[in-house]
Write a protein that holds these residues in place. Sequence first.
Motif, PDB file in Angstrom:
ATOM      1  N   ASP A 247      50.065  55.882  19.191  1.00 52.07           N
ATOM      2  CA  ASP A 247      50.460  56.347  20.473  1.00 52.07           C
ATOM      3  C   ASP A 247      50.789  55.144  21.369  1.00 52.07           C
ATOM      4  N   ILE A 248      50.213  54.228  21.225  1.00 53.97           N
ATOM      5  CA  ILE A 248      50.382  53.112  21.754  1.00 53.97           C
ATOM      6  C   ILE A 248      51.668  52.253  21.854  1.00 53.97           C
ATOM      7  N   VAL A 249      52.000  52.051  20.376  1.00 51.70           N
ATOM      8  CA  VAL A 249      53.218  51.291  20.054  1.00 51.70           C
ATOM      9  C   VAL A 249      54.531  52.117  20.487  1.00 51.70           C
ATOM     10  N   GLY A 274      43.747  62.291  28.391  1.00 55.43           N
ATOM     11  CA  GLY A 274      43.032  62.452  27.209  1.00 55.43           C
ATOM     12  C   GLY A 274      43.951  63.074  26.077  1.00 55.43           C
ATOM     13  N   SER A 275      45.202  63.465  26.440  1.00 51.64           N
ATOM     14  CA  SER A 275      46.175  63.970  25.663  1.00 51.64           C
ATOM     15  C   SER A 275      47.174  62.740  25.058  1.00 51.64           C
ATOM     16  N   LYS A 276      48.213  63.197  24.329  1.00 46.50           N
ATOM     17  CA  LYS A 276      49.272  62.157  24.015  1.00 46.50           C
ATOM     18  C   LYS A 276      50.114  61.542  25.181  1.00 46.50           C
ATOM     19  N   HIS A 277      50.174  62.108  26.448  1.00 45.44           N
ATOM     20  CA  HIS A 277      50.618  61.611  27.371  1.00 45.44           C
ATOM     21  C   HIS A 277      50.056  60.485  28.167  1.00 45.44           C
ATOM     22  N   LEU A 278      50.342  59.664  27.622  1.00 47.71           N
ATOM     23  CA  LEU A 278      49.447  58.203  28.280  1.00 47.71           C
ATOM     24  C   LEU A 278      49.933  57.600  29.380  1.00 47.71           C
ATOM     25  N   ILE A 279      51.004  58.009  29.921  1.00 51.11           N
ATOM     26  CA  ILE A 279      51.652  57.445  30.920  1.00 51.11           C
ATOM     27  C   ILE A 279      51.538  58.357  32.208  1.00 51.11           C
ATOM     28  N   GLY A 280      50.988  57.845  33.236  1.00 46.25           N
ATOM     29  CA  GLY A 280      50.880  58.787  34.690  1.00 46.25           C
ATOM     30  C   GLY A 280      49.796  59.613  34.433  1.00 46.25           C
ATOM     31  N   ALA A 281      48.871  59.819  33.555  1.00 46.99           N
ATOM     32  CA  ALA A 281      47.861  60.893  33.473  1.00 46.99           C
ATOM     33  C   ALA A 281      46.364  60.429  33.952  1.00 46.99           C
ATOM     34  N   GLY A 282      46.440  59.248  34.215  1.00 49.36           N
ATOM     35  CA  GLY A 282      44.841  58.480  34.433  1.00 49.36           C
ATOM     36  C   GLY A 282      44.891  57.315  33.856  1.00 49.36           C
ATOM     37  N   GLN A 286      39.806  49.251  29.563  1.00 49.02           N
ATOM     38  CA  GLN A 286      39.801  48.219  28.441  1.00 49.02           C
ATOM     39  C   GLN A 286      38.525  47.802  28.148  1.00 49.02           C
ATOM     40  N   THR A 287      38.077  47.636  26.859  1.00 44.33           N
ATOM     41  CA  THR A 287      36.590  47.314  26.445  1.00 44.33           C
ATOM     42  C   THR A 287      36.469  46.203  25.817  1.00 44.33           C
ATOM     43  N   LYS A 288      37.613  45.429  25.527  1.00 41.16           N
ATOM     44  CA  LYS A 288      37.665  44.139  25.017  1.00 41.16           C
ATOM     45  C   LYS A 288      38.441  43.106  25.526  1.00 41.16           C
ATOM     46  N   HIS A 289      38.005  41.853  25.283  1.00 39.68           N
ATOM     47  CA  HIS A 289      39.140  40.900  25.651  1.00 39.68           C
ATOM     48  C   HIS A 289      39.429  40.779  27.218  1.00 39.68           C
ATOM     49  N   MET A 290      38.296  40.886  27.825  1.00 44.99           N
ATOM     50  CA  MET A 290      38.518  40.986  29.394  1.00 44.99           C
ATOM     51  C   MET A 290      39.318  39.835  30.070  1.00 44.99           C
ATOM     52  N   ASP A 291      39.442  38.725  29.225  1.00 43.24           N
ATOM     53  CA  ASP A 291      40.377  37.603  29.724  1.00 43.24           C
ATOM     54  C   ASP A 291      41.811  37.914  29.699  1.00 43.24           C
ATOM     55  N   VAL A 292      42.089  38.832  29.015  1.00 44.59           N
ATOM     56  CA  VAL A 292      43.508  39.379  28.672  1.00 44.59           C
ATOM     57  C   VAL A 292      43.870  40.480  29.557  1.00 44.59           C
ATOM     58  N   ARG A 293      45.045  40.150  30.471  1.00 44.62           N
ATOM     59  CA  ARG A 293      45.324  41.209  31.415  1.00 44.62           C
ATOM     60  C   ARG A 293      46.868  41.695  30.833  1.00 44.62           C
ATOM     61  N   GLU A 294      47.003  42.677  30.378  1.00 47.31           N
ATOM     62  CA  GLU A 294      48.547  43.223  29.951  1.00 47.31           C
ATOM     63  C   GLU A 294      48.770  44.602  30.560  1.00 47.31           C
ATOM     64  N   ASN A 295      50.006  44.761  30.509  1.00 47.33           N
ATOM     65  CA  ASN A 295      50.182  46.440  30.904  1.00 47.33           C
ATOM     66  C   ASN A 295      51.422  46.921  29.742  1.00 47.33           C
ATOM     67  N   GLY A 296      51.461  46.105  28.687  1.00 50.86           N
ATOM     68  CA  GLY A 296      52.263  46.541  27.681  1.00 50.86           C
ATOM     69  C   GLY A 296      53.714  46.813  27.905  1.00 50.86           C
ATOM     70  N   LYS A 302      51.035  44.184  22.071  1.00 48.68           N
ATOM     71  CA  LYS A 302      49.931  43.266  22.704  1.00 48.68           C
ATOM     72  C   LYS A 302      48.782  44.106  23.315  1.00 48.68           C
ATOM     73  N   LEU A 303      48.780  45.252  23.210  1.00 46.70           N
ATOM     74  CA  LEU A 303      47.615  46.038  23.838  1.00 46.70           C
ATOM     75  C   LEU A 303      46.653  46.511  22.667  1.00 46.70           C
ATOM     76  N   LEU A 304      47.128  46.345  21.474  1.00 46.56           N
ATOM     77  CA  LEU A 304      46.438  46.871  20.379  1.00 46.56           C
ATOM     78  C   LEU A 304      44.903  46.324  20.167  1.00 46.56           C
ATOM     79  N   ASP A 305      44.610  45.153  20.644  1.00 44.89           N
ATOM     80  CA  ASP A 305      43.509  44.507  20.294  1.00 44.89           C
ATOM     81  C   ASP A 305      42.336  44.724  21.595  1.00 44.89           C
ATOM     82  N   LEU A 306      42.835  45.212  22.629  1.00 43.83           N
ATOM     83  CA  LEU A 306      42.162  45.509  23.737  1.00 43.83           C
ATOM     84  C   LEU A 306      41.087  46.546  23.918  1.00 43.83           C
ATOM     85  N   GLY A 307      41.059  47.368  22.911  1.00 41.22           N
ATOM     86  CA  GLY A 307      40.027  48.423  22.666  1.00 41.22           C
ATOM     87  C   GLY A 307      40.123  49.524  24.051  1.00 41.22           C
TER      88      GLY A 307
END
Length: 369
Positions: A247-249, A274-282, A286-296, A302-307
């Motif tokens: 759903d991310i890629v 919580g559905s497949k509509h990932l954009i604009g729904a809320g 991010q639960t991992k690699h807090m030093d990384v700030r990415e919006n994809g 690039k978001l796949l490792d961010l948990g």
Amino acid sequence: MDHSDTKKSIVCLEFFSGIGGLHYGLQESGIHGHVVMSFDMNENANSVYEYNFKMRPNNKAIDYLEPVDIDTYQATCWLLSPPCQPYTRGGKYLDDEDPRARGLIHLLGLLPKLKHKPTHLLLENVMNFENSRSRSLLVETLGNMGFKIYECLLSPVQAGIPNNRLRYYLVAVKTDDTTNAAVANECKRRTEEYLQRGRDAVFTEWPFGPAADQSSAVAKDTATIPLESYIDHTFDGVASLYVSAADIVKRKNFEFDIVQPSSERTSTFTKAYGSKHLIGAGSLLQTKHMDVRENGFGAPEKLLDLGLRFFSPKEVALLHHFPLGSQTNKPYVLEFPENLTQRQQLQLLGNSLNVHMVALLIKHVLFTN
Ligand SMILES: C[S@@+](CC[C@H](N)C(=O)[O-])C[C@H]1O[C@@H](n2cnc3c(N)ncnc32)[C@H](O)[C@@H]1O
């Protein structure tokens, strides 16, 4: 202000009740009132409502309510949160021509004809309702019946809550006796004048109106509560909350709304959360690699490792300031019956509202004496 037990309890009706956000708002306000009946046709919402308030809402479509269905309760206070879609892009801004606006329009038609009319009313809707024909009809109906009207656009961030949910509220209090013809004419004149002000009549600051006059009683809550305090890290291990890589890629040219526990705010959770509509729904957490700030944007991989995970129903409910079992000694808390899925819970929460904002308005604008 004295709403002690020696005073009669205010009798309220809750229309478009969903999971009871307005009912919880009434409870949080501390005003001595109770909801005698609620109305909603969504059976999932009604089962949550019954589970918590031990009262089954009337599931008849509000568009078909008869005066007797309302008069029978002799209520003096109405709480309403009608559907928002008629006033949104998703609903093509059809306004009063959208079938989903029929419930509200029907109630406004009934209101002047009732034997037992309310003296206090609070309505919640989305931003842009203030520009609608439905709003003009609402203001005209109430104004002509002798109500003083306050309209505002407020977000919980103005009360220090790290969640944006900019919403329209109308608070109306009956002040004039329109059985007197001269008073009735004056009310009509005043209402026309008010409507001519258009959006200028809408407050955007908190506190405003009667609340601003009680400056010592109304907290401005400028310090924001840390988002971290709403996060329950035990959910970090719950697989069903994680966003799938597929759903991310898929979304190459979108900016994801990603927050960390240290972020200042989250965005509005909608019923699509919580559905497949990932954009604009809320926001996604991010639960991992807090030093990384990415919006994809342009490179979602690039978001796949961010948990990335969804906020859980419990966390969304907390951000909406619903009272939850473990956190409060309030008589009514929000719990979900076990048969409702995570997605259904998030859907109901996305449709609901911020309980704290409603409580502020009930306490400081709707019932000020
Ligand atoms: C914006 S939601 C309100 C949610 C509510 N404030 C809460 O805290 O959950 C609108 C609600 O109105 C209900 N509804 C919409 N049209 C209706 C109608 N014609 N009759 C009865 N209920 C209706 C929907 O089922 C939905 O629960």
